[in-house]
Scaffold this motif. Structure first.
Motif, PDB file in Angstrom:
ATOM      1  N   MET A   1       0.826  -1.197   0.000  1.00 28.44           N
ATOM      2  CA  MET A   1       0.000   0.000   0.000  1.00 28.44           C
ATOM      3  C   MET A   1       0.867   1.258   0.000  1.00 28.44           C
ATOM      4  N   PHE A   3       3.826   1.524  -1.341  1.00 30.82           N
ATOM      5  CA  PHE A   3       4.375   1.701  -2.681  1.00 30.82           C
ATOM      6  C   PHE A   3       3.337   2.304  -3.622  1.00 30.82           C
ATOM      7  N   ALA A   4       2.075   1.914  -3.476  1.00 34.61           N
ATOM      8  CA  ALA A   4       1.020   2.479  -4.315  1.00 34.61           C
ATOM      9  C   ALA A   4       0.902   3.987  -4.099  1.00 34.61           C
ATOM     10  N   LEU A  49      11.621   2.391  -1.493  1.00 33.82           N
ATOM     11  CA  LEU A  49      10.386   2.551  -2.263  1.00 33.82           C
ATOM     12  C   LEU A  49      10.352   3.915  -2.934  1.00 33.82           C
ATOM     13  N   PHE A  75       0.953  -0.099 -11.866  1.00 31.70           N
ATOM     14  CA  PHE A  75       1.543  -0.319 -10.550  1.00 31.70           C
ATOM     15  C   PHE A  75       0.481  -0.313  -9.455  1.00 31.70           C
ATOM     16  N   LEU A  76      -0.477   0.608  -9.563  1.00 26.64           N
ATOM     17  CA  LEU A  76      -1.545   0.656  -8.559  1.00 26.64           C
ATOM     18  C   LEU A  76      -2.373  -0.628  -8.591  1.00 26.64           C
ATOM     19  N   CYS A  79      -0.313  -3.399  -6.995  1.00 26.47           N
ATOM     20  CA  CYS A  79      -0.309  -3.275  -5.534  1.00 26.47           C
ATOM     21  C   CYS A  79      -1.637  -3.751  -4.941  1.00 26.47           C
ATOM     22  N   GLY A  80      -2.751  -3.409  -5.611  1.00 28.63           N
ATOM     23  CA  GLY A  80      -4.046  -3.847  -5.114  1.00 28.63           C
ATOM     24  C   GLY A  80      -4.207  -5.356  -5.193  1.00 28.63           C
ATOM     25  N   ALA A  82      -1.758  -7.556  -5.148  1.00 27.88           N
ATOM     26  CA  ALA A  82      -0.878  -8.138  -4.132  1.00 27.88           C
ATOM     27  C   ALA A  82      -1.487  -8.040  -2.737  1.00 27.88           C
ATOM     28  N   ALA A  83      -2.149  -6.913  -2.454  1.00 25.37           N
ATOM     29  CA  ALA A  83      -2.751  -6.726  -1.137  1.00 25.37           C
ATOM     30  C   ALA A  83      -3.861  -7.730  -0.860  1.00 25.37           C
TER      31      ALA A  83
END
Length: 292
Positions: A1, A3-4, A49, A75-76, A79-80, A82-83
């Protein structure tokens, strides 16, 4: 989060300042200095980061402004995903080990401001080189040149450069094998199975391999990027060799520049107990990684 958020922030700053390249480079230099200083001062990985996001977004913004928002959204999205997927996988396939990781970051041994300034200057110069030679599709390979700069001593920087170089070579060889096998049956399902097998193999190597886990982790990223970009060109072998060569030159060149400047401008400094933040050096000294 985290990194996003940083990627979103860097993309916005680059979009605002890219019309005046000198202003953008000055702003990026300031972020590079802050990232290096924060990591060297506290030992926290958050500065890393910031460095990765700033360098990648500035490269995209300078090379192809249209792609800036595309890369930011990618990238966003990553990240989502991965979360959601990582905690889900840990719930479905819980780890067998009962040992809990304790994060205990340590500051670099001295020269926080001076070391951060040297590395920010080198990274800014490296970005000029990346602006000139690096295709946008290979932007992830720029990370290989950024990581060695974060380590405080020349031994650690060269150890990281060596690991990134090995990872690039291993990833390139694996990518060639995947492309060769894919040539016998050019179907997406075959490519999916091949890349899953590659990911599984690198995952096993991270736990049981002779080199540090980060070598195999980055090797997988290199293999995936090279396979994806090679499929979009008519001469994948030449493109792959060129990208690997450029990555190695950038990584080793940046490490040598930092080592020379540290030797000329800063006095040597190290922890009294021999502590090193680099996994390869930890293995030599303590026979295990992340010993504190």
């Amino acid at each position: 989060m985290a990194f996003a958020v940083v990627v979103w922030l860097m993309a916005g700053i680059v979009a605002i300042t890219r019309h005046v390249p000198a202003a953008m480079l000055l702003v990026m230099f300031m972020f590079y200095f802050v990232g290096f200083y924060f990591t060297r001062r506290t030992g926290s990985a958050f500065g890393m980061l910031l460095l990765i996001a700033a360098s990648l977004m500035s490269i995209v913004g300078m090379k192809n402004p249209v792609m800036l928002n595309i890369f930011r959204d990618g990238f966003l999205l990553g990240c989502g995903v991965a979360a959601v997927t990582i905690p889900t996988l840990y719930l479905l396939v819980p780890a067998k080990t009962k040992e809990k990781h304790v994060d205990a970051p340590r500051a670099a041994a001295g020269h926080h401001g001076g070391g951060a300034l040297i590395r920010a200057v080198v990274l800014t110069g490296l970005c000029f080189w990346l602006y000139a030679v690096l295709p946008v599709s290979d932007m992830i390979l720029a990370i290989a040149a950024v990581f060695p700069l974060i380590f405080p001593t020349q031994d650690e920087a060269f150890a990281e450069a060596a690991e990134r170089s090995w990872a690039t070579l291993i990833g390139g060889i694996v990518a060639l094998v995947v492309l060769a096998l894919y040539g016998f049956s050019a179907h997406f399902e075959v490519l999916l199975v091949l890349m899953f097998t590659v990911g599984w193999g690198f995952g096993v190597a991270m736990m049981r391999g002779r080199m540090s886990a980060s070598v195999y982790q980055f090797g997988l990223s290199v293999a995936a990027v090279l396979v994806a970009t090679a499929l979009t060109t008519s001469n994948p072998e030449v493109a792959m060799v060129q990208r690997v060569f450029l990555t190695l030159i950038g990584t080793l060149g940046a490490s040598i520049a930092v080592a020379v400047l540290d030797w000329l401008l800063l006095a040597p400094a190290s922890h009294e107990d021999g502590y090193s933040p680099h996994p390869a050096i930890q293995r030599k000294k303590f026979n295990r990684e992340y010993d504190i």
